[in-house]
Design a protein around this motif. Structure first.
Motif, PDB file in Angstrom:
ATOM      1  N   ILE A 141       5.262  -4.706   2.086  1.00  0.00           N
ATOM      2  CA  ILE A 141       4.803  -5.765   1.184  1.00  0.00           C
ATOM      3  C   ILE A 141       5.983  -6.409   0.461  1.00  0.00           C
ATOM      4  N   VAL A 142       6.921  -5.581  -0.003  1.00  0.00           N
ATOM      5  CA  VAL A 142       8.083  -6.102  -0.738  1.00  0.00           C
ATOM      6  C   VAL A 142       8.922  -7.036   0.127  1.00  0.00           C
ATOM      7  N   VAL A 143       9.126  -6.683   1.385  1.00  0.00           N
ATOM      8  CA  VAL A 143       9.983  -7.515   2.235  1.00  0.00           C
ATOM      9  C   VAL A 143       9.210  -8.619   2.954  1.00  0.00           C
ATOM     10  N   SER A 144       7.889  -8.641   2.797  1.00  0.00           N
ATOM     11  CA  SER A 144       7.070  -9.654   3.455  1.00  0.00           C
ATOM     12  C   SER A 144       7.257 -11.025   2.812  1.00  0.00           C
ATOM     13  N   ASN A 145       7.203 -12.045   3.639  1.00  0.00           N
ATOM     14  CA  ASN A 145       7.254 -13.412   3.127  1.00  0.00           C
ATOM     15  C   ASN A 145       5.928 -13.809   2.505  1.00  0.00           C
ATOM     16  N   ASN A 146       4.835 -13.165   2.922  1.00  0.00           N
ATOM     17  CA  ASN A 146       3.514 -13.492   2.410  1.00  0.00           C
ATOM     18  C   ASN A 146       2.905 -12.239   1.773  1.00  0.00           C
ATOM     19  N   LYS A 147       3.472 -11.847   0.621  1.00  0.00           N
ATOM     20  CA  LYS A 147       3.093 -10.607  -0.046  1.00  0.00           C
ATOM     21  C   LYS A 147       1.607 -10.549  -0.393  1.00  0.00           C
ATOM     22  N   LEU A 148       1.051 -11.645  -0.902  1.00  0.00           N
ATOM     23  CA  LEU A 148      -0.339 -11.647  -1.348  1.00  0.00           C
ATOM     24  C   LEU A 148      -1.312 -11.419  -0.194  1.00  0.00           C
ATOM     25  N   SER A 149      -1.121 -12.101   0.923  1.00  0.00           N
ATOM     26  CA  SER A 149      -2.052 -11.916   2.039  1.00  0.00           C
ATOM     27  C   SER A 149      -1.899 -10.526   2.644  1.00  0.00           C
ATOM     28  N   MET A 150      -0.679 -10.012   2.661  1.00  0.00           N
ATOM     29  CA  MET A 150      -0.464  -8.664   3.189  1.00  0.00           C
ATOM     30  C   MET A 150      -1.149  -7.633   2.291  1.00  0.00           C
ATOM     31  N   TYR A 151      -1.025  -7.815   0.972  1.00  0.00           N
ATOM     32  CA  TYR A 151      -1.666  -6.900   0.038  1.00  0.00           C
ATOM     33  C   TYR A 151      -3.187  -6.971   0.176  1.00  0.00           C
ATOM     34  N   LYS A 152      -3.741  -8.189   0.254  1.00  0.00           N
ATOM     35  CA  LYS A 152      -5.196  -8.344   0.397  1.00  0.00           C
ATOM     36  C   LYS A 152      -5.689  -7.680   1.679  1.00  0.00           C
ATOM     37  N   ARG A 153      -4.933  -7.833   2.753  1.00  0.00           N
ATOM     38  CA  ARG A 153      -5.321  -7.252   4.037  1.00  0.00           C
ATOM     39  C   ARG A 153      -5.345  -5.729   3.973  1.00  0.00           C
ATOM     40  N   ASP A 154      -4.376  -5.139   3.283  1.00  0.00           N
ATOM     41  CA  ASP A 154      -4.214  -3.684   3.277  1.00  0.00           C
ATOM     42  C   ASP A 154      -4.736  -3.004   2.012  1.00  0.00           C
ATOM     43  N   LYS A 155      -5.379  -3.758   1.107  1.00  0.00           N
ATOM     44  CA  LYS A 155      -5.769  -3.238  -0.198  1.00  0.00           C
ATOM     45  C   LYS A 155      -6.651  -1.991  -0.109  1.00  0.00           C
ATOM     46  N   ILE A 156      -7.691  -2.017   0.680  1.00  0.00           N
ATOM     47  CA  ILE A 156      -8.608  -0.869   0.767  1.00  0.00           C
ATOM     48  C   ILE A 156      -7.888   0.348   1.333  1.00  0.00           C
ATOM     49  N   ARG A 157      -7.077   0.138   2.349  1.00  0.00           N
ATOM     50  CA  ARG A 157      -6.319   1.242   2.941  1.00  0.00           C
ATOM     51  C   ARG A 157      -5.335   1.833   1.927  1.00  0.00           C
ATOM     52  N   ILE A 158      -4.700   0.988   1.141  1.00  0.00           N
ATOM     53  CA  ILE A 158      -3.756   1.449   0.121  1.00  0.00           C
ATOM     54  C   ILE A 158      -4.484   2.238  -0.963  1.00  0.00           C
ATOM     55  N   TYR A 159      -5.628   1.733  -1.435  1.00  0.00           N
ATOM     56  CA  TYR A 159      -6.397   2.443  -2.456  1.00  0.00           C
ATOM     57  C   TYR A 159      -6.911   3.781  -1.934  1.00  0.00           C
ATOM     58  N   PHE A 160      -7.410   3.798  -0.718  1.00  0.00           N
ATOM     59  CA  PHE A 160      -7.900   5.053  -0.125  1.00  0.00           C
ATOM     60  C   PHE A 160      -6.757   6.070  -0.019  1.00  0.00           C
ATOM     61  N   SER A 161      -5.601   5.631   0.419  1.00  0.00           N
ATOM     62  CA  SER A 161      -4.437   6.521   0.529  1.00  0.00           C
ATOM     63  C   SER A 161      -4.028   7.045  -0.842  1.00  0.00           C
ATOM     64  N   ALA A 162      -4.067   6.188  -1.849  1.00  0.00           N
ATOM     65  CA  ALA A 162      -3.708   6.605  -3.204  1.00  0.00           C
ATOM     66  C   ALA A 162      -4.683   7.667  -3.720  1.00  0.00           C
ATOM     67  N   VAL A 163      -5.969   7.497  -3.452  1.00  0.00           N
ATOM     68  CA  VAL A 163      -6.969   8.487  -3.875  1.00  0.00           C
ATOM     69  C   VAL A 163      -6.721   9.824  -3.162  1.00  0.00           C
ATOM     70  N   ILE A 164      -6.451   9.778  -1.872  1.00  0.00           N
ATOM     71  CA  ILE A 164      -6.142  11.010  -1.125  1.00  0.00           C
ATOM     72  C   ILE A 164      -4.913  11.686  -1.724  1.00  0.00           C
ATOM     73  N   PHE A 165      -3.898  10.896  -2.045  1.00  0.00           N
ATOM     74  CA  PHE A 165      -2.666  11.439  -2.621  1.00  0.00           C
ATOM     75  C   PHE A 165      -2.947  12.115  -3.963  1.00  0.00           C
ATOM     76  N   ILE A 166      -3.726  11.476  -4.821  1.00  0.00           N
ATOM     77  CA  ILE A 166      -4.050  12.039  -6.130  1.00  0.00           C
ATOM     78  C   ILE A 166      -4.874  13.319  -5.982  1.00  0.00           C
ATOM     79  N   LEU A 167      -5.885  13.307  -5.109  1.00  0.00           N
ATOM     80  CA  LEU A 167      -6.691  14.514  -4.874  1.00  0.00           C
ATOM     81  C   LEU A 167      -5.840  15.654  -4.318  1.00  0.00           C
ATOM     82  N   THR A 168      -4.914  15.332  -3.447  1.00  0.00           N
ATOM     83  CA  THR A 168      -4.004  16.349  -2.897  1.00  0.00           C
ATOM     84  C   THR A 168      -3.175  16.970  -4.018  1.00  0.00           C
ATOM     85  N   GLY A 169      -2.679  16.139  -4.913  1.00  0.00           N
ATOM     86  CA  GLY A 169      -1.899  16.646  -6.039  1.00  0.00           C
ATOM     87  C   GLY A 169      -2.713  17.574  -6.924  1.00  0.00           C
TER      88      GLY A 169
END
Length: 186
Positions: A141-169
């Protein structure tokens, strides 16, 4: 503009590298060149196997991603293979190394008592690979030229991964508590 995004990661890498080099120097002074090097690499492997974030792998993952563009997830798989190989060789050839420091004594307990202590390694693997996955996504996302569309596309996957990470911790620290492993956090 891209270089300004890489500076904080570079600083973190240099700090982690400096800590490893200082630890190596102290280990060499205390245990001699050969044992000091082995103590350092086995200690590094402890952080690979027993912490639910990619801290030890960060020494390799991030610089490889910056220089070659290879995803950190791929590098982390190699890091785990190296750490496993180091421990198999050390356990077979020089198990006394694990008695040199309190950290390595704890690590020896973990790797030689599969139940329930290998759950620490399992949870660490889940946490590490999810954090690397999130790190790769953040880097993209940081190196993408179109950060907003990349974030919107991957938002659910990122949130799901974050929840898994927190539960693992949470599960990781619960397991440490239940097995009476006390790790002091500075």
């Amino acid at each position: 503009m891209k270089n300004s995004n890489k500076i904080p990661g570079l600083k973190k890498f240099l700090i982690v590298l400096a800590i490893v080099v200082i630890y190596l120097l102290i280990s060499v002074l205390q245990f001699g060149l050969k044992d000091g090097f082995i103590v350092t690499i086995v200690s590094w492997s402890f952080f690979v196997f027993c912490t639910p974030i990619a801290d030890a792998g960060f020494l390799l993952d991030f610089p490889v991603r910056l220089v070659t563009g290879v995803r950190m997830l791929n590098t982390e798989i190699i890091v785990w293979a190296i750490a496993a190989t180091v421990n198999v060789i050390t356990l077979l050839s020089n198990p006394a190394i694990y008695q040199k420091t309190a950290l390595l004594q704890l690590f020896y307990q973990i790797i030689t008592k599969p139940w329930p202590l290998w759950l620490i390694i399992l949870l660490s693997a889940v946490g590490t690979f999810v954090s690397i996955y999130l790190g790769d996504d953040a880097f993209d996302i940081v190196v993408s030229n179109n950060k907003l569309s990349m974030y919107k596309r991957d938002k659910i996957r990122i949130y799901f991964s974050a929840v898994i990470f927190i539960l693992t911790g949470i599960l990781y620290f619960a397991l440490l508590y239940l097995t009476h492993i006390n790790i002091k956090v500075i």
